[in-house]
Scaffold this active site. Structure first.
Site, PDB file in Angstrom:
ATOM      1  N   ASP A 154      -1.423  -5.953  -0.275  1.00 13.81           N
ATOM      2  CA  ASP A 154      -1.657  -5.571   1.083  1.00 13.81           C
ATOM      3  C   ASP A 154      -3.067  -4.831   1.186  1.00 13.81           C
ATOM      4  O   ASP A 154      -3.563  -4.786   0.324  1.00 13.81           O
ATOM      5  CB  ASP A 154      -0.951  -3.905   1.307  1.00 13.81           C
ATOM      6  N   GLU A 214      -1.395  -5.580   8.307  1.00 16.20           N
ATOM      7  CA  GLU A 214      -0.551  -4.686   9.509  1.00 16.20           C
ATOM      8  C   GLU A 214      -1.307  -4.871  10.604  1.00 16.20           C
ATOM      9  O   GLU A 214      -2.642  -4.461  11.385  1.00 16.20           O
ATOM     10  CB  GLU A 214      -0.273  -3.684   9.445  1.00 16.20           C
ATOM     11  N   GLU A 243       9.233  -4.794  10.755  1.00 18.03           N
ATOM     12  CA  GLU A 243       9.649  -2.841   9.354  1.00 18.03           C
ATOM     13  C   GLU A 243       9.622  -2.402  10.786  1.00 18.03           C
ATOM     14  O   GLU A 243       9.597  -2.010  12.032  1.00 18.03           O
ATOM     15  CB  GLU A 243       8.466  -2.450   9.085  1.00 18.03           C
ATOM     16  N   LYS A 287      -1.202  -9.244   2.792  1.00 19.34           N
ATOM     17  CA  LYS A 287      -0.922  -8.527   3.377  1.00 19.34           C
ATOM     18  C   LYS A 287      -1.572  -7.896   5.240  1.00 19.34           C
ATOM     19  O   LYS A 287      -2.701  -7.108   4.080  1.00 19.34           O
ATOM     20  CB  LYS A 287       1.162  -8.413   2.984  1.00 19.34           C
ATOM     21  N   ASP A 308       1.119  -1.125   0.102  1.00 14.87           N
ATOM     22  CA  ASP A 308       0.231   0.182   0.485  1.00 14.87           C
ATOM     23  C   ASP A 308       1.167   1.333  -0.462  1.00 14.87           C
ATOM     24  O   ASP A 308       0.099   2.383  -0.442  1.00 14.87           O
ATOM     25  CB  ASP A 308      -1.016   0.085   1.559  1.00 14.87           C
ATOM     26  N   SER A 309       1.919   1.441  -0.004  1.00 10.61           N
ATOM     27  CA  SER A 309       2.937   1.999  -0.395  1.00 10.61           C
ATOM     28  C   SER A 309       2.621   2.949  -1.477  1.00 10.61           C
ATOM     29  O   SER A 309       2.755   3.830  -2.451  1.00 10.61           O
ATOM     30  CB  SER A 309       4.837   1.617  -0.087  1.00 10.61           C
TER      31      SER A 309
END
Ligand code: KIV
Length: 290
Positions: free
Chosen positions: A105, A137, A204, A135, A66-67
């Protein structure tokens, strides 16, 4: 590096020689044996078909991160990224890859409310993109959701330590785990999501010793970013490592300086357009024999 042949029917570039089977979730998981990974796993972010084609022969996993919010869309953080964006870019990366496992993401707001919400979002991403994993978080708070997904055929990569979707709560992107309490929490988070069924975990922006402790303590592959060389694998944002941005975070090594090289190429092009030295007869059409 593979070369490409163009399928004129689909305009799709097919690598030559055509690579074997795509990496699978069990194959990634099996790379860590008895708590150790002999050869570290290589993961990079990809958001487009062409970048996926170029990265694919060299990686085990491509992450449609999602960056892309900041890198592709110029957004201030990953918070505004939508499911539509992740599905569209995920599909492009799957179309551009043959060898790597593609993980996408789950964007902020698409999974946190309940395991059921996460299930609907993850299945949409998998159906629309063709990716093999998602993925998300979060640590202990996401364990029940990760268990719910992985028991229903949805492979999940976890993400602990610095979790960029929580930037408003964290107050920035500083490395995590400086206090003992925070360090213990990161380890507990990684253990909880591994026990819940995450087949691999991104760690991270943490103190190196914490990344080492997580890698030693958790049975699934730990993929570091701003973490430790002793992790089971590494991931970077491709545009960062290629030098496409002026600012490089401390944990990135630049393997090229594409921003400077693109600037120089475009400056040359602009000069040639203005001086009418582009195009020449090599780039223009005229009747045969004329
Ligand atoms: O969004 C992303 O690109 C990521 C990686 C940096 C791990 O989550």
């Amino acid at each position: 590096m593979s070369t490409f042949t163009i399928d004129s029917g689909t305009s799709r570039a097919t690598p030559s020689p055509v690579p074997g089977k795509r990496m699978t979730v069990p194959a990634i998981r099996a790379r860590k044996v008895g708590g150790a990974t002999a050869e570290p796993l290589v993961m990079l972010t990809a958001y487009t078909m062409r970048m996926a084609q170029l990265l694919d022969p060299h990686c085990e996993m491509l992450l449609v991160g999602d960056s892309l919010g900041q890198v592709i869309y110029g957004l201030p953080s990953t918070v505004p990224v939508t499911l539509d964006m992740m599905c569209a870019h995920g599909a492009a990366v799957v179309r551009g890859s043959w060898h790597s496992l593609v993980a996408v993401d789950m964007p902020f707001g698409s999974y946190e409310a309940s395991p059921e919400q996460a299930f609907y979002s993850a299945t949409r991403i998998m159906k629309e993109s063709g990716c093999a994993a998602v993925k998300l978080e979060g640590g202990e708070a996401m364990a029940a959701t990760i268990a719910f997904l992985s028991q229903r055929g949805i492979p999940v990569i976890g993400h602990v330590g610095l979790t960029p979707q929580a930037v408003n709560q964290l107050g920035g992107y500083a490395a995590r785990g400086k206090s003992e309490v925070e360090a213990k929490k990161i380890l507990a988070d990684a253990r909880a999501i591994a026990d819940a069924g995450a087949f691999c975990i991104v760690v991270e922006g943490v103190m190196e010793a914490i990344a080492d402790a997580v890698t030693a303590a958790v049975g699934v592959p730990i993929i570091g970013i701003g973490a430790s060389a002793r992790c089971d694998g590494q991931v970077l944002v491709t545009e960062d490592m290629l030098g496409l941005f002026e600012r490089t975070p401390r944990f990135v090594r630049r393997y090229d300086d594409l921003a400077t090289r693109i600037g120089a190429a475009v400056e040359t092009y602009a000069g040639e357009v203005r001086s009418r030295s582009f195009p020449t007869s090599d780039q223009t059409y005229r009747p045969k024999g004329g």
